[in-house]
Design an enzyme around this catalytic site. Structure first.
Site, PDB file in Angstrom:
ATOM      1  CG  ASP A 286      -1.800   0.944   0.875  1.00 31.05           C
ATOM      2  OD1 ASP A 286      -3.282   0.856   1.577  1.00 31.05           O
ATOM      3  OD2 ASP A 286      -2.217   1.650  -0.267  1.00 31.05           O
TER       4      ASP A 286
HETATM    5  C1  GLC Z   1      -4.277   3.922  -0.249  1.00 30.89           C
HETATM    6  C2  GLC Z   1      -4.703   3.107   0.130  1.00 30.89           C
HETATM    7  C3  GLC Z   1      -5.099   1.368  -0.683  1.00 30.89           C
HETATM    8  C4  GLC Z   1      -4.898   2.249  -2.500  1.00 30.89           C
HETATM    9  C5  GLC Z   1      -4.236   3.350  -2.342  1.00 30.89           C
HETATM   10  C6  GLC Z   1      -4.029   3.861  -3.791  1.00 30.89           C
HETATM   11  O1  GLC Z   1      -3.602   4.763   0.514  1.00 30.89           O
HETATM   12  O2  GLC Z   1      -4.966   2.232   1.578  1.00 30.89           O
HETATM   13  O3  GLC Z   1      -6.515   1.341  -0.306  1.00 30.89           O
HETATM   14  O4  GLC Z   1      -5.727   1.303  -3.022  1.00 30.89           O
HETATM   15  O5  GLC Z   1      -3.496   4.220  -1.435  1.00 30.89           O
HETATM   16  O6  GLC Z   1      -4.242   5.304  -3.702  1.00 30.89           O
END
Ligand code: GLC
Length: 738
Positions: A286
């Site tokens: 993430d």
């Molecule tokens: C965010 C979220 C994740 C998302 C990623 C990209 O922090 O936790 O679910 O896919 O960043 O946007």
């Protein structure tokens, strides 16, 4: 260099000449990918494991400047938040024409419940209990996403959550593992279709691995401290189901599990994901979560955070840039083997290959297709239908609903009555409020009587200035539709609420409207269960409409006026008070289960144990009667199938759909077992006055769990079986497993 340039085109030519549909032979694909890897520099390999956000949208704490320079240097393999056929084509041309090897980029984005046509938030859509509908909305989302140059969506989010304080409860399928498992399968199928190389499918990314929904206190990013048994029993099954359904990538979660952040957790990413489950896709972190391992206190510096995450099983670094900065050093210092880098690169290249990107890097970046695809009328119609199916009727005293079209004057009041942006909910992609139908517009379009409007109050401040006017407007009407709830930003990521009551002065507004004595239909718009015991007491009817997306207003009007008989059921319990949290249906008995006659039993002094509305609950404009359950046998051997039969009758005046739910209870186990567990459901249409006999089949697999010794399987013993329209009001029978 000349030799390289001569050599390189022929390798890429060979790779491109075998399009996915023409060369199903895995070994030839592997051979070609290995040929490419064999000529890649270490920097280029690490580049394939590096994912940066574009500057078009940012979904995390910070944006790494200068990613274009890295891109041209072949140090970036994937970009997210870059959208649009033209923009993705421009970036792709840089990667294909201006880097040494011309390896195509992978474009990702959070297409969670729609790209431009926005569907209900996933928690709301799960309330439809309609797996076909869930698959369809993912399918349409993929149609639109792939038409704007996207190859990869960071969805479905499958985090089970039993805590309405947690803002991201809106993004998953609610509190139940079985329902979440079925929803995960439907959504992966919808996004990926049958052929990733098709230009209208996208690679899915199941997230967040793992147990992110168990954050202590419902506070986002917080510590998760649960047993391995609960991890395996309650939180992992939707991930396993997504993998068995063919999901091509998985995203690590921000939280720690058992003292180790998921992004550096070898037990999760290697022992379970690869060794136990045989996952062959790639693992992406993430947003900056490799970097955050320093903050977690599990890594002293960038180098150790990089090593920890890569060794644990991470393949791709989202946005921290740690892989770009440090992975090559670890290889040169022989701390990480180049073969392990090659393995990670291979996983990523395989998905790029499967998407057809080597054959045609621009396949998804087609401006004409983008123009003709977004918000097609049939997509909007599907969005309206799925939204209707997601609405849950929580209360309907004196058959207040459906409203007759002959009603003379309707007052539409409340801070969400004329809202559009909020109805898209969090994670609404490129959805726009200007395309969204408000509740007011939906009611006006329905063509019933005179419609008057008043704001009532703001969503989340203490101003009482609009209330008096709203009471006046209410007094002129035959019925009041009162739209209450949350703003879209009050749920989603980094949006936990310690208080889950109506925000601002909405309860005060409601009290003043109730005092008028007019029939009041409350329409809730929210991203989480709200504690609304007072509304439940005083409103004549209550519709839970979540955030229904682009067609919200039309869908709610369809239900308000009876053009659609509500069929939704809650995928999550609604507490009476946040003090009950976590409150969920499949609780354990405890040694002192609640007994109102005995002080020394598990209870509160000031509120009951039961939620205001239980898991699986939802009313209809008609009434369904459940007959007694009959079983094909009362004793089953391990290899047997037990057939459960129940006759459900529509004893009301309207045709309607009912979600018939099947639960079991294992009365005695080597570990304690929940008082009820959902193991099956069927959503069926029953015409007014008709009956239908439903059958369910139970096998030992349905009765299996992680036993005391952590092996998975059923245990002989006595069971109860329940069938009903929710987790509380059920018919019961019993059987034993020999
Ligand atoms: C965010 C979220 C994740 C998302 C990623 C990209 O922090 O936790 O679910 O896919 O960043 O946007």
């Amino acid at each position: 260099m000349k030799i390289l340039y001569t050599f390189i085109p022929c390798v890429l030519f060979v790779l491109c000449s075998c399009t996915p549909e023409r060369n199903k032979d895995r070994s030839s694909v592997d051979a070609r990918i290995d040929s490419l890897i064999s000529i890649m520099t270490l920097d280029e390999k690490v580049g394939q494991l590096t994912l940066y956000t574009s500057d078009l949208d940012v979904t995390g704490a910070h944006i790494r400047k200068g990613y274009l320079d890295d891109l041209k240097a072949g140090k970036v393999g994937a970009i997210f938040n870059a959208i649009g056929a033209d923009y993705t084509r421009k970036l792709q041309q840089i990667s294909v024409d201006e880097t040494r090897l011309g390896i195509p980029l992978l474009f990702g984005y959070d297409v969670v419940h729609g790209y431009k046509t926005i569907f209900p938030i996933p928690l709301g859509e799960t309330a439809s209990w309609d797996l076909t509908a869930m698959e369809l909305s993912a399918r349409i989302s993929a149609e639109e996403a792939s038409s704007v140059g996207l190859h990869w969506t960071f969805a479905p989010m499958v985090d089970v959550s039993r805590d309405p304080r947690w803002g991201r409860i809106m993004e998953g399928a609610g509190e139940d593992t079985y329902l979440g498992t079925q929803a995960a399968i439907a959504r992966v199928k919808g996004f990926q279709g049958d052929d990733l190389a098709a230009s209208n499918t996208v690679l899915a990314c199941v997230k967040h691995f793992a147990a992110y929904g168990a954050a202590q206190a419902g506070r986002d990013y917080n510590t998760v401290d649960i047993s391995e048994r609960s991890l395996r029993e309650d939180y992992l099954p939707p991930f396993k189901a997504a993998i068995d359904a063919g999901v091509g990538s998985i995203m690590t979660s921000f939280n720690e599990y058992d003292g180790v952040p998921a992004t550096g957790n070898r037990f999760l990413l290697t022992d379970i994901l690869q060794k136990e489950w045989g996952f062959t896709g790639f693992v992406v972190t993430d947003y900056t979560s490799i970097m955050e391992m320093v903050q977690h206190g599990i890594a002293a510096d960038t180098l150790s955070a990089t090593r920890l995450s890569f060794d644990a099983g991470v393949d791709m670094d989202m946005q921290s840039g740690f892989f770009e900065d440090k992975l090559g050093i670890l290889v040169k210092e022989k701390v990480v083997s180049e073969e392990s880098i090659n393995n990670a690169v291979r996983k990523v290249l395989k998905k790029k290959y499967a998407l057809g990107l080597f054959e045609d890097p621009y396949r998804y970046s087609n401006a004409a297709r983008e123009k003709e695809t977004l918000m097609k009328p049939e997509f909007l119609e599907a969005a309206r239908d799925i939204a209707r199916k997601s609405i849950v009727l929580l209360k309907n005293n004196k058959q207040t609903l459906p409203l007759p079209k002959s009603v003379k004057r309707i007052a539409v009041i409340g801070p969400l009555a004329n809202s559009t942006n909020d109805l898209l909910g969090a994670w609404s992609g490129q959805g726009e409020g200007k395309n969204c139908i408000s509740l007011l517009a939906g009611i006006q379009a329905a063509g019933a009587g005179t419609v008057v409007y008043a704001k009532g109050c703001n969503i989340n401040d203490d101003s009482l200035q609009y209330i008096a006017e709203s009471v006046k407007v209410a007094r002129t009407a035959d019925v009041v539709v009162l739209a209450l709830g949350e703003a879209a930003w009050m749920s989603g990521e980094a949006a936990s609420r310690a208080n889950i009551e109506l925000p601002g002065v909405q309860q005060k507004l409601a009290d003043e409207i109730f005092k008028t004595g007019k029939p009041v239909v409350v329409v809730l718009m929210n991203g989480r269960p709200l504690a609304i015991p007072d509304l439940d007491k005083k409103a004549d009817a209550i519709l839970e409409t979540w955030f229904l997306g682009t067609q919200a207003g039309h869908a709610i009007a369809d239900v308000l006026f009876g053009d659609y008989n509500p069929s939704g059921k809650l995928p999550v319990s609604f507490p009476i008070s946040v003090g009950q949290v976590p409150v969920y249906y499949n609780q354990k008995s405890t040694g002192r289960p609640f007994d109102a006659t005995n002080k020394y039993t598990s209870k509160y002094l000031d509120v009951g144990n039961e939620p205001l509305y239980p898991f699986g609950y939802g009313l209809s404009y008609t009434q369904f009667d459940y007959g007694e359950i009959t079983l094909s046998k009362h004793e089953m051997a391990t290899g047997d199938t037990l057939t459960v039969r129940c006759v459900i009758s529509n004893v009301g005046q309207m045709d309607g759909k009912e979600v018939v739910q099947l639960y079991v209870r294992d009365l005695v186990g080597s570990v304690t077992r929940p008082v009820k567990e959902l193991i099956g459901f069927q959503k069926i249409m029953i015409k007014a006055g008709e009956s239908k006999e439903l059958t369910f089949e139970i096998t030992a697999g349905d009765l299996s769990f992680y036993r005391l010794d952590m092996t998975y399987g059923a245990e002989p013993g006595n069971f109860q079986v329940f069938v009903g329209g929710n987790s509380r009001d059920t018919k019961a029978s019993a059987f034993s497993l020999k």
